[in-house]
Each structure stands twice: as structure tokens, then as C-alpha cells.
Scaffold this active site. Structure first.
Site, PDB file in Angstrom:
ATOM      1  N   ASP A  90       0.852  -1.193   0.000  1.00  0.00           N
ATOM      2  CA  ASP A  90       0.000   0.000   0.000  1.00  0.00           C
ATOM      3  C   ASP A  90       0.889   1.245   0.000  1.00  0.00           C
ATOM      4  O   ASP A  90       1.872   1.313   0.758  1.00  0.00           O
ATOM      5  CB  ASP A  90      -0.903   0.002   1.236  1.00  0.00           C
ATOM      6  CG  ASP A  90      -1.935   1.109   1.186  1.00  0.00           C
ATOM      7  OD1 ASP A  90      -2.974   0.897   0.529  1.00  0.00           O
ATOM      8  OD2 ASP A  90      -1.689   2.169   1.783  1.00  0.00           O
ATOM      9  N   ASN A 124      -2.787  12.858  -3.601  1.00  0.00           N
ATOM     10  CA  ASN A 124      -3.910  13.266  -4.448  1.00  0.00           C
ATOM     11  C   ASN A 124      -4.446  14.637  -4.045  1.00  0.00           C
ATOM     12  O   ASN A 124      -4.744  15.484  -4.907  1.00  0.00           O
ATOM     13  CB  ASN A 124      -5.039  12.234  -4.362  1.00  0.00           C
ATOM     14  CG  ASN A 124      -4.853  11.092  -5.354  1.00  0.00           C
ATOM     15  OD1 ASN A 124      -4.164  11.238  -6.365  1.00  0.00           O
ATOM     16  ND2 ASN A 124      -5.463   9.948  -5.064  1.00  0.00           N
ATOM     17  N   HIS A 179      -5.041  14.394  -9.011  1.00  0.00           N
ATOM     18  CA  HIS A 179      -5.144  12.989  -9.404  1.00  0.00           C
ATOM     19  C   HIS A 179      -4.208  12.620 -10.548  1.00  0.00           C
ATOM     20  O   HIS A 179      -3.776  11.461 -10.652  1.00  0.00           O
ATOM     21  CB  HIS A 179      -6.593  12.664  -9.788  1.00  0.00           C
ATOM     22  CG  HIS A 179      -7.509  12.623  -8.605  1.00  0.00           C
ATOM     23  ND1 HIS A 179      -7.535  11.577  -7.707  1.00  0.00           N
ATOM     24  CD2 HIS A 179      -8.419  13.535  -8.138  1.00  0.00           C
ATOM     25  CE1 HIS A 179      -8.436  11.815  -6.770  1.00  0.00           C
ATOM     26  NE2 HIS A 179      -8.974  13.004  -6.998  1.00  0.00           N
ATOM     27  N   ASP A 223      -1.888   9.447 -10.321  1.00  0.00           N
ATOM     28  CA  ASP A 223      -1.825   8.384 -11.335  1.00  0.00           C
ATOM     29  C   ASP A 223      -0.395   8.140 -11.795  1.00  0.00           C
ATOM     30  O   ASP A 223       0.021   6.993 -12.007  1.00  0.00           O
ATOM     31  CB  ASP A 223      -2.687   8.751 -12.542  1.00  0.00           C
ATOM     32  CG  ASP A 223      -4.177   8.639 -12.258  1.00  0.00           C
ATOM     33  OD1 ASP A 223      -4.540   8.090 -11.192  1.00  0.00           O
ATOM     34  OD2 ASP A 223      -4.975   9.095 -13.092  1.00  0.00           O
ATOM     35  N   GLU A 238      -4.647   2.361  -4.510  1.00  0.00           N
ATOM     36  CA  GLU A 238      -3.206   2.506  -4.307  1.00  0.00           C
ATOM     37  C   GLU A 238      -2.609   1.244  -3.692  1.00  0.00           C
ATOM     38  O   GLU A 238      -1.533   1.283  -3.096  1.00  0.00           O
ATOM     39  CB  GLU A 238      -2.911   3.724  -3.402  1.00  0.00           C
ATOM     40  CG  GLU A 238      -3.317   3.576  -1.964  1.00  0.00           C
ATOM     41  CD  GLU A 238      -4.762   4.017  -1.682  1.00  0.00           C
ATOM     42  OE1 GLU A 238      -5.056   4.296  -0.513  1.00  0.00           O
ATOM     43  OE2 GLU A 238      -5.573   4.094  -2.626  1.00  0.00           O
TER      44      GLU A 238
END
Length: 421
Positions: free
Chosen positions: A300, A308, A313, A317, A343
Site C-alpha cells: 500500500d 492526491n 489525481h 496516477d 493505491e
């Protein structure tokens, strides 16, 4: 001496009368259309349909007809005149006009003064044998004209026949594979369970059909849909196996494209969650059937919500893409790497927990040195678990999630492994 000769002649006559093969004796008179028949046994009469009385005193050429090979007869006459042994075959005709194929040999007989007195011929009707050979030749011709490969093995799996399509597809000439087993085509890419299912079917005298990944002589791989069936004799005993197949490389390529479209995570190119579930289930079945170790690593991204919220975003990404690439580069080819959630990632590895922990540390270190121009560096927390005896997939996932939670709780950017049950 006379008594001994009489007894010897009696035994010879008795043996001739009871012989399985047809026996014919002629004189050695070449004048007036001879030699002429002086003796024939019951087997000869049965083969030709003539009575003994109808044959005695007549030349053997009465058995000849329109399809008799006169070159064979000329060869016979030459051997007779040279007083040498001869053997050959041609078509003769029975008393009712029916043709048959005869194989016979003729030997000259000499008396004690080395004078030629007779010829003795042993004959056999080989019509059924010739017919079977012709049928076999017709079958082989038909199989060689077939577009799809055909392989026939004996009951011990030794190859006894391959057709031309097999030679073309595999690159092997038939001389190279006769006596071998089909294992020469084994690519090594199908597991023991596949072949166990194959033999379980064949041992029950049931056909088996599946997709095989085979290997050509040059080492290249190809796919075939292959059907293998046992061939049984009149007593139900398996004597051979026959395999037919058709190449499906094009179909496999199309399936791969469709599978990739359905299973690939669009952002990272890793397996998506649906395909990941399938990969984990497949690995679990292998662990259950083959008893090889199985571990999972759940990763994670630390503080990803902050990334974010702070950078947007698109930046998030981009970070996910960088990490996915780093993970993929660290694992072995064939070990599934899955985008498990937003994630979150998972790696499935057939190895004990200690090996999986070492891999998890390599993954963590590989990510820790990455640096995004905008976001900077990010870290991973990882949880590792090895499947325990009797444990379900869900229980395994639960223990790996618990290990990941402890890594997060203890400060992040670390690897924790699950304890046993």
C-alpha cells in the site's frame, strides 16, 4: 536299404498329405508343355478348387489366367531350366474362375545320381494378406493427405506412425520419431495435473481432448487442440492410441488480446482485480494439488491521499504508474503482479514466507529510491503471508491484510509478516 527308403518315402508322403501349406510335385519333363503334376496334397486341392484327379498329369499353367504376371512366370521357367531354387508371387485362378494371389517357392529334386527328377513347390494363398496391405496403403495415403497431424502409438506410447502433416508442423521427419514417445513434443509449459488428467482418462479407455502447448524440433512453441483416443481390440484391450490435432496459434493470439483487454489494468498494465482473483485462485489450486509453497505480498502506498489532495489525481496516477513499473521489474517472469485496489498492489509468489519477505524488502527499497519531479519520493508498507495447511484463500488474505495493517500502524515504510494460525 530298400526298406529304409520305403519308410522314408512313406513319411514324406504322410507329411505332405497333412501339411498346412499347399504342396505340389511335378516331373522334370519340359517336352510337350511340361513339367506335369505328379502329386498334390489336400491343401493344394482346397486352395485351387480342383480335385487331385483333375490335376494329376496336367501342367500347373492351367491355374494361370488373364491377370497372371507373365514376367513372373518367365522368371520361374528360367529358374526351372537352370535347376535352381525360385520364389515369387502372382495371381492364379481357382477351378471356379475366382482369382487368388499365391506365393510359392520351387525347389529342384535330384536322385542319387544327381539327375533332375522332379520339382517340389510349396504354395500359400496370400490374398487376404495382400488385401490388408492394400487397405493399409490406402489408409496411409489418406492420412498423409489429411491437413491435420495424426500420430499413432502402441500401448507403451511408442510412436508407430505419423503423417505428412505432423512432419510439416513439427519439423520432425518420421524416421526421427518412430519408436520415440510423444514426450519429444513436450514444451514443459503444462503442469503435472494436466498430464495426470490425460492418463486418468486413457486408463479408463476414454478419449481425452485439450489444448496442448507443444514444441517443434527447432524449439519453437505452437498450440494445438488435440484429441487422443485409445484403440481397442475385439477383447476390449487397448493396443494403440491415436491422436489428431489442429493448430490454433491464431485463435490463441486472439484470445490473448481479448484476455488482456479484459484483465489488464488500464493505468498500470498490471492485472486488474478480477484477473488477480483468478491468478490467486490458480496459484492456490497449484499449492493444494502439488504441495508447493505459496505466499502473497500486499503493498500500500503510504500517505497516498495526501498526494492526491496536494498534487491532484494526475500526479497520483503518475506515482501509481512509477510504482507499478518498479514492482514488475523486481519479480520473476510469471509471478502475478496485481493492482489490487486504488493505491494497493499484490504479488503472488510460489515460495515460502522467508523468500517472500526478502522480495517484499526489495520491492520496498526499489520504490523508496523513486522520485517524481512534482511529488518527490513516496514509500510502501507491505504485509506478507504464506498459506497454512487447511487455510482458505480468504483466510490467507485476512492474515496478509493484518500484517499490512501492523506495518502501517508501526510507522509505515516497512514490511511485516503474518504469524501462523
Amino acid at each position: 536299404m530298400a526298406q529304409e527308403n520305403a519308410e522314408k518315402n512313406r513319411l514324406i508322403a504322410l507329411a505332405s498329405e497333412q501339411a498346412y501349406n499347399a504342396v505340389l510335385i511335378t516331373d522334370a519333363d519340359f517336352d510337350g508343355g511340361g513339367p506335369f503334376i505328379v502329386h498334390c496334397n489336400p491343401a493344394f486341392c482346397q486352395m485351387t478348387g480342383y480335385t487331385r484327379e483333375a490335376l494329376i498329369g496336367r501342367p500347373p499353367k492351367i491355374l494361370q489366367g488373364p491377370d497372371t504376371d507373365m514376367e513372373v512366370i518367365a522368371s520361374l521357367k528360367q529358374a526351372l531350366t537352370q535347376r535352381t531354387f525360385w520364389e515369387g508371387s502372382t495371381i492364379n485362378y481357382r477351378n471356379d474362375g475366382q482369382a487368388y494371389v499365391v506365393n510359392w517357392n520351387v525347389s529342384p529334386v535330384f536322385n542319387e545320381n544327381n539327375e533332375l527328377t522332379n520339382f517340389v513347390s510349396v504354395q500359400q494363398d496370400i490374398t487376404s494378406h495382400v488385401k490388408a496391405e492394400k487397405e493399409r496403403e490406402t489408409l496411409i495415403k489418406a492420412l498423409n493427405q489429411a491437413n491435420d497431424p495424426v500420430v499413432i502409438t502402441d500401448e507403451k506410447e511408442h510412436i508407430v506412425f505419423v503423417n505428412a502433416a505432423f512432419e510439416k508442423l513439427t519439423g520432425y521427419h518420421k524416421e526421427e520419431v518412430l519408436g520415440q514417445t510423444p514426450a519429444i513434443l513436450n514444451s514443459g509449459e503444462q503442469d503435472a495435473a494436466f498430464y495426470r488428467n490425460l492418463w486418468q482418462s486413457l486408463e479408463k479407455n476414454q478419449p481425452f481432448q485439450a489444448r496442448f502447448i507443444n514444441r517443434r524440433k527447432d524449439g519453437s512453441r505452437y498450440y494445438v487442440e488435440q484429441s487422443i483416443a485409445p484403440v481397442q481390440d475385439e477383447h476390449g484391450r487397448c493396443t494403440h492410441y491415436i491422436s489428431t490435432s489442429w493448430q490454433v496459434d491464431d485463435i490463441v493470439e486472439r484470445e490473448k488480446v481479448l484476455y488482456a483487454m479484459a484483465s489488464e489494468d488500464k493505468l498500470t498494465g498490471l492485472l486488474n482485480r478480477r484477473a488477480g482473483d483468478e491468478a490467486l485462485a490458480t496459484a492456490y489450486r497449484r499449492w493444494r494439488d502439488e504441495h508447493c509453497p505459496l505466499s502473497i505480498i500486499i503493498c500500500d502506498i503510504d500517505h497516498f491521499k495526501h498526494v492526491n489532495d496536494t498534487y491532484g489525481h494526475l500526479a497520483g496516477d503518475r506515482v501509481i504508474q512509477h510504482i507499478a513499473k518498479a514492482l514488475k521489474e523486481q519479480v520473476r517472469p510469471g509471478d502475478p503482479v496485481i493492482r489490487w485496489g486504488g493505491e494497493e498492489f499484490m504479488v503472488v509468489i510460489h515460495a515460502p514466507q522467508v523468500t517472500a519477505v526478502n522480495l517484499a524488502e526489495r520491492l520496498r527499497n526499489a520504490v523508496s529510491v523513486l522520485e517524481d519531479d512534482e511529488v518527490g519520493r513516496v514509500t510502501l508498507s507491505l504485509g506478507v503471508a504464506e498459506v497454512m495447511p487447511g487455510e482458505s484463500v480468504e483466510q490467507l488474505l485476512g492474515r496478509a491484510d493484518g500484517a499490512l495493517y501492523r506495518a502501517k500502524s508501526n510507522g509505515r515504510n516497512m514490511t511485516m509478516h503474518a504469524s501462523g494460525q
